[in-house]
Motif scaffolding. Structure first.
Motif, short mmCIF file in Angstrom:
data_model
loop_
_atom_site.label_atom_id
_atom_site.label_comp_id
_atom_site.label_asym_id
_atom_site.label_seq_id
_atom_site.Cartn_x
_atom_site.Cartn_y
_atom_site.Cartn_z
N ASP A 169 -1.98 -1.63 1.30
CA ASP A 169 -0.70 -1.22 1.86
C ASP A 169 0.46 -1.90 1.13
O ASP A 169 0.26 -2.66 0.17
CB ASP A 169 -0.65 -1.43 3.38
CG ASP A 169 -0.65 -2.91 3.78
OD1 ASP A 169 -0.28 -3.78 2.97
OD2 ASP A 169 -0.99 -3.20 4.96
N GLN A 170 1.67 -1.63 1.59
CA GLN A 170 2.85 -2.12 0.89
C GLN A 170 3.02 -3.63 0.97
O GLN A 170 3.78 -4.21 0.20
CB GLN A 170 4.09 -1.40 1.44
CG GLN A 170 4.07 0.10 1.16
CD GLN A 170 5.19 0.85 1.85
OE1 GLN A 170 5.85 0.32 2.74
NE2 GLN A 170 5.42 2.08 1.44
N ASP A 171 2.34 -4.28 1.90
CA ASP A 171 2.38 -5.73 2.02
C ASP A 171 1.17 -6.39 1.37
O ASP A 171 0.90 -7.58 1.58
CB ASP A 171 2.46 -6.15 3.49
CG ASP A 171 3.76 -5.72 4.14
OD1 ASP A 171 4.81 -5.81 3.47
OD2 ASP A 171 3.74 -5.29 5.31
N TRP A 172 0.40 -5.59 0.62
CA TRP A 172 -0.79 -6.07 -0.10
C TRP A 172 -1.90 -6.52 0.84
O TRP A 172 -2.69 -7.40 0.51
CB TRP A 172 -0.43 -7.16 -1.11
CG TRP A 172 0.32 -6.60 -2.28
CD1 TRP A 172 1.69 -6.51 -2.39
CD2 TRP A 172 -0.22 -6.02 -3.46
NE1 TRP A 172 2.02 -5.90 -3.59
CE2 TRP A 172 0.87 -5.60 -4.26
CE3 TRP A 172 -1.51 -5.81 -3.93
CZ2 TRP A 172 0.70 -4.97 -5.51
CZ3 TRP A 172 -1.69 -5.21 -5.16
CH2 TRP A 172 -0.59 -4.79 -5.94
N GLY A 186 1.18 5.31 3.53
CA GLY A 186 1.78 4.30 2.68
C GLY A 186 0.77 3.36 2.04
O GLY A 186 1.13 2.24 1.66
N THR A 187 -0.48 3.79 1.92
CA THR A 187 -1.49 2.98 1.25
C THR A 187 -1.98 3.68 -0.01
O THR A 187 -1.81 4.89 -0.17
CB THR A 187 -2.70 2.71 2.16
OG1 THR A 187 -3.34 3.95 2.48
CG2 THR A 187 -2.27 2.01 3.46
N THR A 188 -2.61 2.91 -0.90
CA THR A 188 -3.16 3.44 -2.15
C THR A 188 -4.56 2.89 -2.35
O THR A 188 -4.77 1.68 -2.19
CB THR A 188 -2.29 3.04 -3.35
OG1 THR A 188 -0.93 3.43 -3.11
CG2 THR A 188 -2.77 3.72 -4.62
#
Length: 237
Positions: free
Chosen positions: A147-150, A99-101
């Motif tokens: 991640d999705q929470d920055w 779930g990371t970029t």
């Protein structure tokens, strides 16, 4: 799980440096991904301006040393990683951050818009302090995962721990997160040795300790010149 999981699948990765493989590990019927790094070479590096030649290592061992220091200082931004030998080949196994970029991909796709810019800048400040400590001259947007929470995660530290006492990119060391500053002050040479000496040469270990001392003095001077309120901060969510 990283140390004992059964290797179900292993595939060479196309992205990033050579000698990286993506694994599927299984523990108790649960499968998860990890990255296996085996690179371990010594090179000689030239700087074109002054034609200085220095020796450095590019090794999986630095991944573990970076993780240990991140945990020791309470940074917690290097994904868990351990040493392990697979099919007779020693290396490091690190949890795959689902779930990371990578930051460079987010820039390319026009998606790099942090909802809290202050927190984003503060996280980058922590990165600068950490990279100065571990002498990581290879930091780029490709080895920062979002991640999705920055939250920003630091990966690919195989070219860190240069055998130098110079604080890399010292001009970026303008602020420091408050709890990180306390940890830097309180951490002793013996504690650092205990955590990372197994993965560094004697020269690399000596230079790391010198950088630690220099980093503490730099932040002390920064506080003296600009004041606590301007030099230190509490990380925003």
């Amino acid at each position: 799980a990283l140390r004992t999981g059964t290797v179900v699948e292993q595939k060479v990765m196309s992205r990033g440096v050579a000698q990286n493989s993506k694994l599927v590990l299984e523990v108790g019927g649960v499968r998860f991904h990890a990255v296996f790094r085996t690179i371990n070479v010594s090179e000689r590096e030239k700087t074109t301006s002054k034609r200085i030649v220095v020796k450095y290592r590019d090794t999986w061992m630095f991944e573990i040393a970076a993780y240990e220091l991140s945990e020791l200082l309470g940074i917690g931004r290097v994904p868990p990683v351990v040493a392990r030998t697979i099919d007779g080949v020693p290396g490091s196994i690190q949890i795959w951050m689902e779930g990371t970029t990578p930051e460079d991909l987010m820039v390319k796709e026009g998606r790099l818009e942090p909802p809290n810019k202050t927190s984003w800048i503060q996280q980058k400040s922590i990165m600068h302090v950490f990279d100065a400590l571990i002498a990581n001259s290879d930091r780029n947007q490709g080895n920062l995962l979002i991640d999705q929470d920055w939250n920003i995660w630091f990966i690919d530290q195989t070219r860190a721990f240069r055998e130098t006492s110079v604080l890399i990119d010292k001009e970026n060391l303008k602020t420091c997160e408050r709890s990180l500053w306390r940890a830097l002050q309180e951490t002793t040479d013996d504690t650092i040795r205990e955590r990372v000496e197994s993965y560094l040469t004697s020269g690399e270990m000596t230079k790391l300790l010198r950088r630690h001392h220099k980093l503490v003095k730099h932040i002390e001077k920064m506080i003296e010149e600009h004041g606590l309120a301007n030099a230190l901060y509490d990380l925003e969510p």
